[in-house]
Design an enzyme around this catalytic site. Structure first.
Site, PDB file in Angstrom:
ATOM      1  N   SER A   1      37.648  54.636  83.859  1.00  0.00           N
ATOM      2  CA  SER A   1      37.834  55.810  82.445  1.00  0.00           C
ATOM      3  C   SER A   1      36.509  55.419  81.771  1.00  0.00           C
ATOM      4  O   SER A   1      36.786  56.621  80.994  1.00  0.00           O
ATOM      5  CB  SER A   1      38.756  54.074  82.221  1.00  0.00           C
ATOM      6  OG  SER A   1      40.043  53.779  82.786  1.00  0.00           O
TER       7      SER A   1
ATOM      8  N   SER B   1      48.460  50.491  77.430  1.00  0.00           N
ATOM      9  CA  SER B   1      47.282  50.626  76.195  1.00  0.00           C
ATOM     10  C   SER B   1      45.825  50.045  77.143  1.00  0.00           C
ATOM     11  O   SER B   1      44.645  49.615  76.519  1.00  0.00           O
ATOM     12  CB  SER B   1      47.199  50.288  75.696  1.00  0.00           C
ATOM     13  OG  SER B   1      47.420  49.250  75.310  1.00  0.00           O
TER      14      SER B   1
ATOM     15  N   LYS C   1      42.763  53.090  98.000  1.00  0.00           N
ATOM     16  CA  LYS C   1      41.116  52.946  98.055  1.00  0.00           C
ATOM     17  C   LYS C   1      40.500  51.357  97.071  1.00  0.00           C
ATOM     18  O   LYS C   1      39.664  51.367  97.785  1.00  0.00           O
ATOM     19  CB  LYS C   1      40.796  54.313  97.051  1.00  0.00           C
ATOM     20  CG  LYS C   1      41.299  54.355  95.911  1.00  0.00           C
ATOM     21  CD  LYS C   1      40.238  53.797  95.022  1.00  0.00           C
ATOM     22  CE  LYS C   1      40.434  53.873  93.621  1.00  0.00           C
ATOM     23  NZ  LYS C   1      41.919  53.686  93.547  1.00  0.00           N
TER      24      LYS C   1
ATOM     25  N   ARG D   1      36.345  47.725  88.777  1.00  0.00           N
ATOM     26  CA  ARG D   1      37.234  46.129  89.020  1.00  0.00           C
ATOM     27  C   ARG D   1      37.240  45.922  90.060  1.00  0.00           C
ATOM     28  O   ARG D   1      37.740  44.522  90.025  1.00  0.00           O
ATOM     29  CB  ARG D   1      38.149  46.659  88.071  1.00  0.00           C
ATOM     30  CG  ARG D   1      38.517  46.278  86.695  1.00  0.00           C
ATOM     31  CD  ARG D   1      39.964  46.925  85.827  1.00  0.00           C
ATOM     32  NE  ARG D   1      40.836  48.227  86.477  1.00  0.00           N
ATOM     33  CZ  ARG D   1      41.661  48.332  86.418  1.00  0.00           C
ATOM     34  NH1 ARG D   1      42.088  47.809  85.112  1.00  0.00           N
ATOM     35  NH2 ARG D   1      42.136  49.934  86.252  1.00  0.00           N
TER      36      ARG D   1
END
Length: 336
Positions: A140, A9, A191, A255
């Site tokens: 996301s 999640s 990547k 990130r």
């Protein structure tokens, strides 16, 4: 009614669950922490990773692994790569004989150097013919807010790839199919290394020329290793290659790119990791990539320098100078 389970999640797992639930598919999202699962189920939101986005009625959150796995047409695995194996062992007792398995985790297991599809096949051998992998330029927060994008799903079985494509495709997410599982997985994983370096070039204020050069040489480095591992070279100019690389290297939502900028600002890796609740997969894949490079006798100078910055304290300015002073090469060396 079609039913799908999503294991993990975090931001990407929650996003995929949202996409499916918005299509009217009964979707169950699994979190390993009961308190977090209960909070998301009651508040109808993942406040940690996707604040402000409300869950549709067709999305259920649970900490009961059996509830997330049993009687599902498709199971999407979106756990951190280094925890994939342990989560598969939780899944195994509940898995149906016809369930499609989609890995949406971008990484390589450090200890075994196996890609996620290989880990899945090893832990769930009876499901080996029903595995697919998903990758592409899919940040996301943008996907969750239904901004248009594309992805690629690869499987050794054309039928499996098409079935997964049809379930996952929405008006805002266009999915292509591929038979190059190796290339799609390695492109998506490797990547992240280049994204850390691209973030560092921004943090060091080296300019857009330097970032463009770094990303381009990153493509060459990814392709060299991928080709040596058996991938189709053309995969690396597709969605799982250049597509994912551009999005991850250019966006502050990434990130790994943020990690690179913070390293360039002089922060220590341990301090950065302690201050965030999300996983920057580039840290783990950097270690794995160098081990794979040694196995396949592939040169990876960018990854080598980044490893020295991450784990040995090499000054980023010195690393750039050392890269610039390397012996001249043919641009296509190792990928021709």
């Amino acid at each position: 009614m079609v039913a799908v389970g999503v294991i993990g999640s975090g931001a990407w797992g929650t996003t995929l669950a949202l996409l499916l639930a918005r299509k009217g598919i009964a979707t169950t999202l699994w979190d390993h922490q009961a308190a977090r699962a209960q909070e998301m189920q009651s508040q109808r939101e993942n406040k940690m990773f996707l604040p402000g986005i409300t869950f549709p009625e067709t999305l259920c959150v649970t900490a009961e692994i059996g509830e997330a796995v049993r009687e599902k047409e498709m199971l999407i695995l979106v756990t951190p790569s280094q925890r994939m194996r342990e989560n598969l062992r939780l899944v195994a007792p509940h898995l149906g004989s016809e369930t499609l398995l989609v890995s949406a985790s971008k990484g390589v297991e450090i200890e075994s150097l196996k890609r996620m599809s290989e880990v899945i096949a090893e832990e769930l051998p009876e499901s080996a013919g029903r595995i697919a992998v998903l990758s592409g330029p899919n940040l996301s927060p943008e996907v969750a807010r239904e901004k248009p994008t594309a992805a690629v799903i690869a499987s050794q079985s054309t039928e499996v790839a098409i079935a997964c494509r049809d379930l996952l495709t929405t008006r805002h997410l266009r999915i292509y199919t591929s038979d190059d599982v190796v290339g799609v997985e390695l492109g998506g994983a490797l990547k992240n290394i280049i994204a850390i370096g691209a973030g560092m070039t921004e943090g060091l204020e080296y300019g857009d020329n330097a970032k463009g050069a770094f990303i381009t040489r990153g493509v060459a480095e990814i392709a060299r290793l991928g080709i040596a591992a058996g991938a189709n070279p053309m995969t690396f100019v597709g969605l799982a290659g250049i597509g994912d690389l551009i999005a991850t290297c250019a966006s502050p939502l990434s990130r790994n790119q943020r990690l690179g900028r913070r390293l360039a600002a002089g922060e220590k890796l341990d301090d950065i990791l302690a201050s965030t609740h999300s996983v920057a997969e580039g840290i783990y894949i950097t270690r794995a990539a160098l081990k794979l490079a040694e196995r396949f006798h592939v040169e990876m100078p960018l990854t080598t320098k980044l490893s020295q910055i991450l784990f040995q304290g090499l000054d980023p300015h010195k690393a750039v100078l050392e890269l610039m002073m390397r012996d001249p090469k043919n641009e296509r060396e190792g990928i021709m």
